[in-house]
Design a protein around this motif. Structure first.
Motif, PDB file in Angstrom:
ATOM      1  N   ALA A  24      46.513  93.991  35.801  1.00 36.47           N
ATOM      2  CA  ALA A  24      46.200  93.173  36.981  1.00 36.47           C
ATOM      3  C   ALA A  24      44.851  93.572  37.571  1.00 36.47           C
ATOM      4  O   ALA A  24      44.054  92.713  37.958  1.00 36.47           O
ATOM      5  CB  ALA A  24      47.297  93.307  38.028  1.00 36.47           C
ATOM      6  N   PHE A  25      44.568  94.875  37.626  1.00 37.36           N
ATOM      7  CA  PHE A  25      43.272  95.310  38.147  1.00 37.36           C
ATOM      8  C   PHE A  25      42.131  94.915  37.212  1.00 37.36           C
ATOM      9  O   PHE A  25      41.027  94.597  37.668  1.00 37.36           O
ATOM     10  CB  PHE A  25      43.253  96.811  38.408  1.00 37.36           C
ATOM     11  N   LEU A  26      42.375  94.899  35.904  1.00 32.69           N
ATOM     12  CA  LEU A  26      41.342  94.433  34.970  1.00 32.69           C
ATOM     13  C   LEU A  26      41.027  92.967  35.240  1.00 32.69           C
ATOM     14  O   LEU A  26      39.853  92.569  35.275  1.00 32.69           O
ATOM     15  CB  LEU A  26      41.811  94.610  33.520  1.00 32.69           C
ATOM     16  N   ALA A  27      42.060  92.165  35.442  1.00 29.91           N
ATOM     17  CA  ALA A  27      41.859  90.738  35.717  1.00 29.91           C
ATOM     18  C   ALA A  27      41.116  90.524  37.034  1.00 29.91           C
ATOM     19  O   ALA A  27      40.185  89.714  37.116  1.00 29.91           O
ATOM     20  CB  ALA A  27      43.205  90.016  35.737  1.00 29.91           C
ATOM     21  N   ASP A  39      34.311  78.498  43.840  1.00 36.04           N
ATOM     22  CA  ASP A  39      33.567  78.090  42.655  1.00 36.04           C
ATOM     23  C   ASP A  39      33.070  79.277  41.847  1.00 36.04           C
ATOM     24  O   ASP A  39      32.693  79.126  40.699  1.00 36.04           O
ATOM     25  CB  ASP A  39      32.351  77.249  43.063  1.00 36.04           C
ATOM     26  N   THR A  40      33.081  80.470  42.442  1.00 35.91           N
ATOM     27  CA  THR A  40      32.484  81.616  41.769  1.00 35.91           C
ATOM     28  C   THR A  40      33.439  82.347  40.844  1.00 35.91           C
ATOM     29  O   THR A  40      33.023  83.196  40.097  1.00 35.91           O
ATOM     30  CB  THR A  40      31.960  82.629  42.810  1.00 35.91           C
ATOM     31  N   SER A  41      34.720  82.032  40.893  1.00 37.41           N
ATOM     32  CA  SER A  41      35.655  82.777  40.060  1.00 37.41           C
ATOM     33  C   SER A  41      35.474  82.420  38.589  1.00 37.41           C
ATOM     34  O   SER A  41      35.060  81.321  38.242  1.00 37.41           O
ATOM     35  CB  SER A  41      37.095  82.537  40.502  1.00 37.41           C
ATOM     36  N   VAL A  42      35.783  83.367  37.745  1.00 38.04           N
ATOM     37  CA  VAL A  42      35.663  83.169  36.308  1.00 38.04           C
ATOM     38  C   VAL A  42      36.708  82.147  35.897  1.00 38.04           C
ATOM     39  O   VAL A  42      37.867  82.243  36.266  1.00 38.04           O
ATOM     40  CB  VAL A  42      35.914  84.501  35.561  1.00 38.04           C
ATOM     41  N   GLU A  43      36.294  81.141  35.129  1.00 33.49           N
ATOM     42  CA  GLU A  43      37.252  80.140  34.691  1.00 33.49           C
ATOM     43  C   GLU A  43      38.299  80.776  33.793  1.00 33.49           C
ATOM     44  O   GLU A  43      38.012  81.668  33.014  1.00 33.49           O
ATOM     45  CB  GLU A  43      36.528  79.014  33.945  1.00 33.49           C
ATOM     46  N   GLU A  44      39.521  80.286  33.909  1.00 37.97           N
ATOM     47  CA  GLU A  44      40.648  80.871  33.183  1.00 37.97           C
ATOM     48  C   GLU A  44      40.393  80.928  31.676  1.00 37.97           C
ATOM     49  O   GLU A  44      40.731  81.894  31.019  1.00 37.97           O
ATOM     50  CB  GLU A  44      41.916  80.055  33.480  1.00 37.97           C
ATOM     51  N   SER A  45      39.750  79.910  31.124  1.00 39.13           N
ATOM     52  CA  SER A  45      39.524  79.880  29.676  1.00 39.13           C
ATOM     53  C   SER A  45      38.497  80.909  29.223  1.00 39.13           C
ATOM     54  O   SER A  45      38.478  81.301  28.067  1.00 39.13           O
ATOM     55  CB  SER A  45      39.067  78.484  29.254  1.00 39.13           C
ATOM     56  N   ASN A  46      37.626  81.368  30.137  1.00 34.34           N
ATOM     57  CA  ASN A  46      36.600  82.343  29.796  1.00 34.34           C
ATOM     58  C   ASN A  46      37.013  83.775  30.091  1.00 34.34           C
ATOM     59  O   ASN A  46      36.256  84.699  29.838  1.00 34.34           O
ATOM     60  CB  ASN A  46      35.309  82.038  30.563  1.00 34.34           C
ATOM     61  N   LYS A  47      38.197  83.959  30.619  1.00 33.29           N
ATOM     62  CA  LYS A  47      38.629  85.297  31.023  1.00 33.29           C
ATOM     63  C   LYS A  47      39.030  86.119  29.805  1.00 33.29           C
ATOM     64  O   LYS A  47      39.795  85.671  28.963  1.00 33.29           O
ATOM     65  CB  LYS A  47      39.801  85.213  31.987  1.00 33.29           C
ATOM     66  N   GLN A  48      38.498  87.315  29.752  1.00 34.01           N
ATOM     67  CA  GLN A  48      38.898  88.241  28.712  1.00 34.01           C
ATOM     68  C   GLN A  48      40.155  89.002  29.144  1.00 34.01           C
ATOM     69  O   GLN A  48      40.907  89.485  28.321  1.00 34.01           O
ATOM     70  CB  GLN A  48      37.764  89.213  28.422  1.00 34.01           C
ATOM     71  N   PHE A  49      40.368  89.075  30.456  1.00 34.86           N
ATOM     72  CA  PHE A  49      41.503  89.800  31.017  1.00 34.86           C
ATOM     73  C   PHE A  49      42.298  88.861  31.934  1.00 34.86           C
ATOM     74  O   PHE A  49      42.096  88.854  33.149  1.00 34.86           O
ATOM     75  CB  PHE A  49      41.029  91.012  31.811  1.00 34.86           C
ATOM     76  N   VAL A  52      38.159 102.744  40.688  1.00 33.30           N
ATOM     77  CA  VAL A  52      37.258 101.671  40.251  1.00 33.30           C
ATOM     78  C   VAL A  52      36.608 102.041  38.915  1.00 33.30           C
ATOM     79  O   VAL A  52      36.512 101.211  38.007  1.00 33.30           O
ATOM     80  CB  VAL A  52      36.197 101.370  41.336  1.00 33.30           C
ATOM     81  N   SER A  53      36.187 103.275  38.779  1.00 29.53           N
ATOM     82  CA  SER A  53      35.554 103.721  37.537  1.00 29.53           C
ATOM     83  C   SER A  53      36.518 103.632  36.357  1.00 29.53           C
ATOM     84  O   SER A  53      36.138 103.227  35.258  1.00 29.53           O
ATOM     85  CB  SER A  53      35.042 105.152  37.673  1.00 29.53           C
ATOM     86  N   TYR A  54      37.760 104.006  36.578  1.00 30.15           N
ATOM     87  CA  TYR A  54      38.759 103.942  35.513  1.00 30.15           C
ATOM     88  C   TYR A  54      38.944 102.503  35.038  1.00 30.15           C
ATOM     89  O   TYR A  54      38.990 102.233  33.828  1.00 30.15           O
ATOM     90  CB  TYR A  54      40.088 104.520  36.003  1.00 30.15           C
ATOM     91  N   ILE A  59      37.427  98.192  30.968  1.00 26.30           N
ATOM     92  CA  ILE A  59      36.778  96.916  30.679  1.00 26.30           C
ATOM     93  C   ILE A  59      35.667  97.129  29.657  1.00 26.30           C
ATOM     94  O   ILE A  59      35.556  96.391  28.671  1.00 26.30           O
ATOM     95  CB  ILE A  59      36.224  96.269  31.966  1.00 26.30           C
ATOM     96  N   LEU A  60      34.859  98.143  29.883  1.00 25.49           N
ATOM     97  CA  LEU A  60      33.760  98.436  28.965  1.00 25.49           C
ATOM     98  C   LEU A  60      34.280  98.760  27.569  1.00 25.49           C
ATOM     99  O   LEU A  60      33.748  98.281  26.567  1.00 25.49           O
ATOM    100  CB  LEU A  60      32.924  99.602  29.502  1.00 25.49           C
ATOM    101  N   ARG A  61      35.330  99.536  27.488  1.00 25.37           N
ATOM    102  CA  ARG A  61      35.921  99.905  26.191  1.00 25.37           C
ATOM    103  C   ARG A  61      36.383  98.659  25.430  1.00 25.37           C
ATOM    104  O   ARG A  61      36.111  98.500  24.244  1.00 25.37           O
ATOM    105  CB  ARG A  61      37.084 100.867  26.407  1.00 25.37           C
ATOM    106  N   VAL A  62      37.059  97.750  26.118  1.00 30.01           N
ATOM    107  CA  VAL A  62      37.546  96.528  25.476  1.00 30.01           C
ATOM    108  C   VAL A  62      36.386  95.644  25.046  1.00 30.01           C
ATOM    109  O   VAL A  62      36.372  95.104  23.938  1.00 30.01           O
ATOM    110  CB  VAL A  62      38.508  95.770  26.416  1.00 30.01           C
ATOM    111  N   LYS A  63      35.381  95.508  25.917  1.00 25.59           N
ATOM    112  CA  LYS A  63      34.230  94.666  25.580  1.00 25.59           C
ATOM    113  C   LYS A  63      33.439  95.243  24.412  1.00 25.59           C
ATOM    114  O   LYS A  63      32.973  94.497  23.542  1.00 25.59           O
ATOM    115  CB  LYS A  63      33.336  94.454  26.798  1.00 25.59           C
ATOM    116  N   MET A  64      33.277  96.557  24.375  1.00 30.10           N
ATOM    117  CA  MET A  64      32.557  97.176  23.265  1.00 30.10           C
ATOM    118  C   MET A  64      33.318  96.979  21.956  1.00 30.10           C
ATOM    119  O   MET A  64      32.716  96.687  20.920  1.00 30.10           O
ATOM    120  CB  MET A  64      32.334  98.664  23.536  1.00 30.10           C
ATOM    121  N   LYS A  65      34.620  97.117  22.003  1.00 35.58           N
ATOM    122  CA  LYS A  65      35.435  96.905  20.817  1.00 35.58           C
ATOM    123  C   LYS A  65      35.312  95.460  20.347  1.00 35.58           C
ATOM    124  O   LYS A  65      35.144  95.198  19.161  1.00 35.58           O
ATOM    125  CB  LYS A  65      36.895  97.251  21.115  1.00 35.58           C
TER     126      LYS A  65
END
Length: 107
Positions: free
Chosen positions: A5-8, A28-38, A79-81, A86-92
């Motif tokens: 939930a915190f990742l999302a 309007d600024t929220s990430v669209e659901e289809s583009n969400k990685q989390f 916040v760092s955790y 997020i960074l780990r998942v994106k890098m993978k």
């Protein structure tokens, strides 16, 4: 337990690579659901999602503006955790995409 939930929420409330906090209204600024990685976990209702958004805003505020070092350090740890995950998942994900592109270019 609460990390998905915190990742999302973090993805929804930050913009791009510079971690700019998005507007609290998230219209309007929220990430669209289809583009969400989390995406939000399916078993969380809208009221709970709103509470996670509120908690995330408070944590980010404490992280940057609280005058008590212990409080800001604790908020920073949380916040760092989340951001490290997020960074780990994106890098993978980027590594997998890169390998797929290389495979296609070899053929």
């Amino acid at each position: 337990k609460y990390l998905p939930a915190f990742l999302a929420v973090s993805e929804e409330m930050t913009h791009g690579d510079n971690n700019t906090i998005r507007d609290e209204r998230l219209s309007d600024t929220s990430v669209e659901e289809s583009n969400k990685q989390f995406p939000f976990p399916e078993n969380i209702d809208d009221d709970t999602i709103d509470k996670f958004r509120y908690i995330w805003r408070v944590l980010r505020n404490y992280q940057h503006k609280d005058t008590h070092p212990i409080v800001s350090k604790a908020a920073n740890s949380i916040v760092s955790y989340v951001h490290e995950n997020i960074l780990r998942v994106k890098m993978k994900s980027e590594t997998i995409e890169s390998l797929e592109v290389k495979k296609l270019s070899i053929k």
